[in-house]
Write an enzyme that holds these catalytic residues in place. Structure first.
Site, PDB file in Angstrom:
ATOM      1  N   ASP A  15       0.866  -1.171   0.000  1.00 42.17           N
ATOM      2  CA  ASP A  15       0.000   0.000   0.000  1.00 42.17           C
ATOM      3  C   ASP A  15       0.908   1.227   0.000  1.00 42.17           C
ATOM      4  O   ASP A  15       2.073   1.151   0.399  1.00 42.17           O
ATOM      5  CB  ASP A  15      -0.886  -0.037   1.251  1.00 42.17           C
ATOM      6  CG  ASP A  15      -1.748   1.198   1.398  1.00 42.17           C
ATOM      7  OD1 ASP A  15      -2.309   1.666   0.385  1.00 42.17           O
ATOM      8  OD2 ASP A  15      -1.868   1.696   2.535  1.00 42.17           O
ATOM      9  N   ASP A  17      -0.173   4.999   0.887  1.00 45.90           N
ATOM     10  CA  ASP A  17      -0.411   6.008   1.911  1.00 45.90           C
ATOM     11  C   ASP A  17      -0.301   5.442   3.314  1.00 45.90           C
ATOM     12  O   ASP A  17      -0.966   4.462   3.662  1.00 45.90           O
ATOM     13  CB  ASP A  17      -1.803   6.621   1.727  1.00 45.90           C
ATOM     14  CG  ASP A  17      -1.940   7.348   0.404  1.00 45.90           C
ATOM     15  OD1 ASP A  17      -0.914   7.532  -0.280  1.00 45.90           O
ATOM     16  OD2 ASP A  17      -3.072   7.709   0.039  1.00 45.90           O
TER      17      ASP A  17
END
Length: 266
Positions: A15, A17
């Site tokens: 991922d 963020d």
């Protein structure tokens, strides 16, 4: 349709963020977008945009759909080439200082082990692709907005969020021959649990409360990333795009095994 490749390769899915970078990538670019006049047409947009992005974490399905609709409406009419130019021109100033040292070490370790690194993000691909390139990732999959005559139409072709991240991982496994049972995944958000469940080596990074509880119940490693630092300050003689590739020998040793085994008992 992609040709099926026999599954033997290994990938690490990250991922973006609050996993690789210590913020929201979309929010990080709000200032240059505002400066260029793309997001100054709505009242109190700065605060609304910040709330929009950070509210995605842990959102339920109804809230997620509402946020997706707001993002689509916000981007409608934007010139795609202009957005891409703004991102590339401001990339290092905006994102570089936010990158977690621990994340770059892990990325380098996976690459040194001959594994692909793939960034999966709900942020738009015009932002995610150059960030992934800067980090030395093999490839990326992000939200794709529909484009008509060089402008965003306001419709979404693929929303790389929640269950769709797991869908993307499965499609990549077919295309590139990944053995998902041997693959790794790293994320901070409980919305990415479907992704974590399709790989053999899931990791919770700075997890939200729901993901922390789920990871504890499942015995998944919980990692703490807490040192954002500019890639250029760490490696001033190298371009940022080559930093991850250049760190493999060190990261593949003590850093990889040390960070991977760190857990929180709380």
């Amino acid at each position: 349709m992609a040709e099926h490749v026999s599954g033997s390769a290994v990938a690490a899915f990250f991922d973006l963020d609050k996993t690789i970078i210590a913020s929201s990538s979309a929010l990080a670019f709000s200032k240059p977008l505002l400066r260029e006049g793309l997001i100054n047409r709505r009242a109190a947009l700065r605060s609304a945009y910040a709330q929009l992005v950070f509210s995605l974490a842990g959102a339920d399905a109804e809230k997620t759909e509402r946020m997706r609709a707001e993002v689509s409406a916000l981007c409608a009419g934007w010139d795609v080439a202009q957005v891409s130019a703004i991102v590339r021109e401001t990339l290092h100033d905006v994102v570089d200082p936010l990158v977690y040292v621990e994340a770059t070490d892990l990325i380098a370790a996976h690459l040194a082990d001959g594994q692909d690194v793939i960034v999966l993000s709900a942020t738009g691909e015009e932002v995610v692709a150059p960030v992934a390139e800067m980090l030395g990732a093999t490839r990326s999959v992000a939200t794709r907005m529909q484009i008509v005559d060089g402008h965003y139409s306001g419709e979404v072709d693929f929303y790389c969020y929640g269950e769709n991240k797991a869908v993307a991982a499965k499609q990549l496994a077919v295309t590139y021959g990944y053995d998902l049972a041997q693959c790794h995944a790293y994320t901070d958000s409980s919305t990415d649990i479907p992704l974590l469940e399709v790989v053999g080596h899931p990791h919770a990074v700075n997890p939200d409360r729901l993901l922390r509880r789920h990871a504890t119940e499942r015995g998944w490693p919980i990692l703490t990333f807490e040192h954002p630092m500019s890639l250029r300050s760490r490696f001033p003689a190298r371009s940022a795009g080559l930093v991850a590739l250049g760190m493999g020998a060190v990261a593949a040793g003590a850093t990889w095994y040390g960070v991977s085994r760190r857990r929180r008992s709380r």
